[in-house]
Motif scaffolding. Sequence first.
Motif, PDB file in Angstrom:
ATOM      1  N   LEU A 156      -6.059  30.435  -0.141  1.00  0.00           N
ATOM      2  CA  LEU A 156      -4.753  30.219  -0.765  1.00  0.00           C
ATOM      3  C   LEU A 156      -3.964  31.512  -0.955  1.00  0.00           C
ATOM      4  CD1 LEU A 156      -5.800  27.595  -3.470  1.00  0.00           C
ATOM      5  CD2 LEU A 156      -4.703  27.164  -1.266  1.00  0.00           C
ATOM      6  N   THR A 157      -4.429  32.604  -0.371  1.00  0.00           N
ATOM      7  CA  THR A 157      -3.669  33.854  -0.450  1.00  0.00           C
ATOM      8  C   THR A 157      -2.269  33.659   0.124  1.00  0.00           C
ATOM      9  OG1 THR A 157      -5.673  35.192  -0.243  1.00  0.00           O
ATOM     10  CG2 THR A 157      -3.581  36.260   0.282  1.00  0.00           C
ATOM     11  N   GLY A 158      -1.252  34.044  -0.632  1.00  0.00           N
ATOM     12  CA  GLY A 158       0.131  33.900  -0.185  1.00  0.00           C
ATOM     13  C   GLY A 158       0.759  32.582  -0.561  1.00  0.00           C
ATOM     14  N   TRP A 159      -0.022  31.649  -1.079  1.00  0.00           N
ATOM     15  CA  TRP A 159       0.534  30.369  -1.531  1.00  0.00           C
ATOM     16  C   TRP A 159       1.205  30.564  -2.891  1.00  0.00           C
ATOM     17  CZ3 TRP A 159      -1.175  25.066   0.190  1.00  0.00           C
ATOM     18  CH2 TRP A 159      -1.733  25.088   1.477  1.00  0.00           C
ATOM     19  N   SER A 160       2.080  29.620  -3.240  1.00  0.00           N
ATOM     20  CA  SER A 160       2.794  29.743  -4.507  1.00  0.00           C
ATOM     21  C   SER A 160       3.218  28.370  -4.998  1.00  0.00           C
ATOM     22  CB  SER A 160       4.027  30.643  -4.360  1.00  0.00           C
ATOM     23  OG  SER A 160       4.953  30.090  -3.429  1.00  0.00           O
ATOM     24  N   ILE A 161       3.666  28.332  -6.248  1.00  0.00           N
ATOM     25  CA  ILE A 161       4.234  27.130  -6.851  1.00  0.00           C
ATOM     26  C   ILE A 161       5.623  27.485  -7.373  1.00  0.00           C
ATOM     27  CG2 ILE A 161       4.055  25.459  -8.732  1.00  0.00           C
ATOM     28  CD1 ILE A 161       1.008  25.686  -8.474  1.00  0.00           C
ATOM     29  N   ILE A 162       6.638  26.732  -6.955  1.00  0.00           N
ATOM     30  CA  ILE A 162       8.014  26.922  -7.415  1.00  0.00           C
ATOM     31  C   ILE A 162       8.347  25.796  -8.386  1.00  0.00           C
ATOM     32  CG2 ILE A 162      10.444  27.084  -6.733  1.00  0.00           C
ATOM     33  CD1 ILE A 162       9.562  27.902  -3.962  1.00  0.00           C
ATOM     34  N   ASP A 163       8.981  26.121  -9.499  1.00  0.00           N
ATOM     35  CA  ASP A 163       9.394  25.062 -10.419  1.00  0.00           C
ATOM     36  C   ASP A 163      10.872  24.757 -10.253  1.00  0.00           C
ATOM     37  OD1 ASP A 163      10.850  26.971 -11.817  1.00  0.00           O
ATOM     38  OD2 ASP A 163       9.525  27.002 -13.556  1.00  0.00           O
ATOM     39  N   GLY A 164      11.383  23.799 -11.031  1.00  0.00           N
ATOM     40  CA  GLY A 164      12.743  23.330 -10.876  1.00  0.00           C
ATOM     41  C   GLY A 164      13.807  24.321 -11.275  1.00  0.00           C
ATOM     42  N   MET A 165      13.420  25.432 -11.897  1.00  0.00           N
ATOM     43  CA  MET A 165      14.365  26.490 -12.249  1.00  0.00           C
ATOM     44  C   MET A 165      14.326  27.635 -11.249  1.00  0.00           C
ATOM     45  SD  MET A 165      13.344  26.186 -16.222  1.00  0.00           S
ATOM     46  CE  MET A 165      11.794  25.463 -15.697  1.00  0.00           C
ATOM     47  N   GLY A 166      13.459  27.492 -10.230  1.00  0.00           N
ATOM     48  CA  GLY A 166      13.346  28.528  -9.209  1.00  0.00           C
ATOM     49  C   GLY A 166      12.318  29.589  -9.524  1.00  0.00           C
ATOM     50  N   ASN A 167      11.581  29.447 -10.628  1.00  0.00           N
ATOM     51  CA  ASN A 167      10.526  30.404 -10.938  1.00  0.00           C
ATOM     52  C   ASN A 167       9.381  30.265  -9.944  1.00  0.00           C
ATOM     53  OD1 ASN A 167      11.769  31.344 -13.423  1.00  0.00           O
ATOM     54  ND2 ASN A 167      11.185  29.372 -14.298  1.00  0.00           N
ATOM     55  N   ILE A 168       8.811  31.376  -9.540  1.00  0.00           N
ATOM     56  CA  ILE A 168       7.734  31.379  -8.548  1.00  0.00           C
ATOM     57  C   ILE A 168       6.454  31.893  -9.196  1.00  0.00           C
ATOM     58  CG2 ILE A 168       6.927  32.307  -6.347  1.00  0.00           C
ATOM     59  CD1 ILE A 168       9.845  32.569  -5.501  1.00  0.00           C
ATOM     60  N   THR A 169       5.381  31.116  -9.106  1.00  0.00           N
ATOM     61  CA  THR A 169       4.058  31.525  -9.564  1.00  0.00           C
ATOM     62  C   THR A 169       3.175  31.708  -8.339  1.00  0.00           C
ATOM     63  OG1 THR A 169       4.264  30.314 -11.660  1.00  0.00           O
ATOM     64  CG2 THR A 169       2.034  30.862 -10.922  1.00  0.00           C
ATOM     65  N   MET A 170       2.749  32.924  -8.091  1.00  0.00           N
ATOM     66  CA  MET A 170       1.876  33.191  -6.957  1.00  0.00           C
ATOM     67  C   MET A 170       0.464  32.699  -7.269  1.00  0.00           C
ATOM     68  SD  MET A 170       3.963  34.382  -4.795  1.00  0.00           S
ATOM     69  CE  MET A 170       2.706  34.606  -3.513  1.00  0.00           C
ATOM     70  N   ILE A 171      -0.173  32.095  -6.263  1.00  0.00           N
ATOM     71  CA  ILE A 171      -1.559  31.651  -6.405  1.00  0.00           C
ATOM     72  C   ILE A 171      -2.450  32.793  -5.938  1.00  0.00           C
ATOM     73  CG2 ILE A 171      -3.269  29.959  -5.676  1.00  0.00           C
ATOM     74  CD1 ILE A 171      -1.017  27.957  -5.328  1.00  0.00           C
ATOM     75  N   ASP A 172      -3.095  33.455  -6.871  1.00  0.00           N
ATOM     76  CA  ASP A 172      -3.921  34.624  -6.586  1.00  0.00           C
ATOM     77  C   ASP A 172      -5.052  34.684  -7.610  1.00  0.00           C
ATOM     78  OD1 ASP A 172      -2.825  35.746  -8.948  1.00  0.00           O
ATOM     79  OD2 ASP A 172      -1.178  36.644  -7.835  1.00  0.00           O
ATOM     80  N   PRO A 173      -5.926  35.688  -7.554  1.00  0.00           N
ATOM     81  CA  PRO A 173      -7.047  35.725  -8.501  1.00  0.00           C
ATOM     82  C   PRO A 173      -6.623  35.771  -9.967  1.00  0.00           C
ATOM     83  CG  PRO A 173      -7.503  37.157  -6.642  1.00  0.00           C
ATOM     84  CD  PRO A 173      -6.077  36.696  -6.488  1.00  0.00           C
ATOM     85  N   SER A 174      -5.383  36.175 -10.252  1.00  0.00           N
ATOM     86  CA  SER A 174      -4.951  36.227 -11.651  1.00  0.00           C
ATOM     87  C   SER A 174      -4.519  34.873 -12.181  1.00  0.00           C
ATOM     88  CB  SER A 174      -3.802  37.234 -11.813  1.00  0.00           C
ATOM     89  OG  SER A 174      -2.621  36.759 -11.185  1.00  0.00           O
ATOM     90  N   THR A 175      -4.203  33.922 -11.284  1.00  0.00           N
ATOM     91  CA  THR A 175      -3.767  32.596 -11.719  1.00  0.00           C
ATOM     92  C   THR A 175      -4.774  31.501 -11.381  1.00  0.00           C
ATOM     93  OG1 THR A 175      -2.507  32.309  -9.651  1.00  0.00           O
ATOM     94  CG2 THR A 175      -1.320  33.174 -11.569  1.00  0.00           C
ATOM     95  N   LEU A 176      -5.681  31.741 -10.435  1.00  0.00           N
ATOM     96  CA  LEU A 176      -6.708  30.764 -10.093  1.00  0.00           C
ATOM     97  C   LEU A 176      -7.926  30.976 -10.987  1.00  0.00           C
ATOM     98  CD1 LEU A 176      -6.794  30.604  -6.188  1.00  0.00           C
ATOM     99  CD2 LEU A 176      -6.387  28.686  -7.728  1.00  0.00           C
ATOM    100  N   THR A 177      -8.370  29.926 -11.652  1.00  0.00           N
ATOM    101  CA  THR A 177      -9.577  30.041 -12.459  1.00  0.00           C
ATOM    102  C   THR A 177     -10.795  29.959 -11.547  1.00  0.00           C
ATOM    103  OG1 THR A 177      -9.704  27.661 -12.849  1.00  0.00           O
ATOM    104  CG2 THR A 177      -8.420  28.969 -14.415  1.00  0.00           C
ATOM    105  N   ALA A 178     -11.778  30.771 -11.815  1.00  0.00           N
ATOM    106  CA  ALA A 178     -13.022  30.757 -11.047  1.00  0.00           C
ATOM    107  C   ALA A 178     -13.988  29.751 -11.665  1.00  0.00           C
ATOM    108  CB  ALA A 178     -13.653  32.148 -11.030  1.00  0.00           C
ATOM    109  N   ASN A 179     -14.879  29.208 -10.851  1.00  0.00           N
ATOM    110  CA  ASN A 179     -15.939  28.354 -11.359  1.00  0.00           C
ATOM    111  C   ASN A 179     -17.263  28.772 -10.743  1.00  0.00           C
ATOM    112  OD1 ASN A 179     -16.006  27.164  -8.746  1.00  0.00           O
ATOM    113  ND2 ASN A 179     -14.420  25.696  -9.345  1.00  0.00           N
ATOM    114  N   GLU A 180     -18.305  27.977 -10.953  1.00  0.00           N
ATOM    115  CA  GLU A 180     -19.631  28.396 -10.518  1.00  0.00           C
ATOM    116  C   GLU A 180     -19.762  28.529  -9.007  1.00  0.00           C
ATOM    117  OE1 GLU A 180     -22.397  25.676 -12.176  1.00  0.00           O
ATOM    118  OE2 GLU A 180     -22.091  26.356 -14.257  1.00  0.00           O
TER     119      GLU A 180
END
Length: 454
Positions: free
Chosen positions: A210-234
């Motif tokens: 998912l490197t380079g993927w993102s989520i845009i909301d209805g106000m145009g804000n962009i959240t990058m999908i990276d290790p700081s936003t993806l939670t890790a699991n086992e």
Amino acid sequence: ATNTPTPGGINTGSGTGGPTLVPSDLVINEVMADAWPSFDGDMWPGGEWVEVKNTGNSDMDLTGWSIEDQAGKILPFNESHLVDATSAGYLIAPGTTRIIAVNGNGASMLNNGVEMLNLKWPNGSISQQVYWTNNQPGFSLVDDPNSGYMTYASYPTPGAPNPLPITQIATTTSPVSMTELLSNSSNDGMPFPDGEWIELFNDGTSDIDLTGWSIIDGMGNITMIDPSTLTANETQAGTTIEADSRRIVEFTTGTELWNFYNHLMLVDDVGNIVDAAWYTTDYGTNVSLIPAEDPTDPWTPAPWMTPGQPEPGAIDNTGEVMFSEIMPDAVGSDSQQWPLGEWLEIKNHGDQAIDVGGWKLQAASRTLTLHQYNMPLQSTSMIAAGGVALIALNGTSSFYLKHTTPDSIGLVDATGAVIDTISWSSTVEGESLVAPNSTHAGAGPDGTGAGGGT
């Protein structure tokens, strides 16, 4: 037609049909009436603005054009409001747009509620009228040809082409999609599981980075999908989502998920929008949302949160028992003992009797185990083929049906499998609810339709 022609003057119209319009190739293309995070009266690039577009085949001169609102306030196309007028001049080329900024110096112009704008020629004639009835902070408005009113754009695009509607904007297929989200958490801004989150699911046969993927909301804000936003699991770390697996995107800094209304778009690493979600109601704190059965409808509340797990109703049924009728808003106190108070019923659509003892009613933060003692119209927890069982809640504090806010509940069998789910958004005191287009008469309080347990 008018019996008072005004050659070279303002066309005011006559009768009750409104003003006479003199259409032009110049049209209002997009409006920001409720700016966020800036204030409405801020200066460009913040604040309120109107975008106009030249739909014709030749340059147009914007000198002398203006916009008038319903209160009669004028927004002239001059150097104080026409963005880049000093450097780019007053011409607008075919197929292009220009921004008219309110630049209110602290004062707003455009109503956040009901509003009408007139686009005016230099001689004062009206070339176009646009309308809207409500707004959400940070959302822009574009024309809705189906209603005649302006509606929410998928996200603001000042100076760029308008995006497709939110129900059509996902134009590229992908095995990765959004399957559940929590927009109203008890601790917004905190890490998962306490804060807001979106669940992604890879229903493909290969792992995806998912490197380079993102989520845009209805106000145009962009959240990058990276290790700081993806939670890790086992089993999953980094930015990989394994085949047939889920990952959680958390929102701890910057962008937050609006509680009441939002658009969300999942964008892959080359800029394609591969999935979209939208919701229009705040169902309460810690109530997650899942896709509606109709993909063009807003997302609906899940019976309970399942981040990282299959959504309620996403696994195969183990029987043919379904909700058939509920009473979420009884006459008087909802917590009264049967035959008063809240109740619901379930129906066995199969051809064999089913024992529902040990099954559960489940919803966000509440559960109730079924047994014959909360089935007042029968002596056992068996439901005959084609029969119904009425379940009285009897004022229990462990489970209740909401009626002042939308609600959703699920029926879970003894193995934990989700058998059926239902949701509703409004109630009337003393009236029961059945499925849309249902002809079900139900057991009802008199028990005449109850299934005879054996």
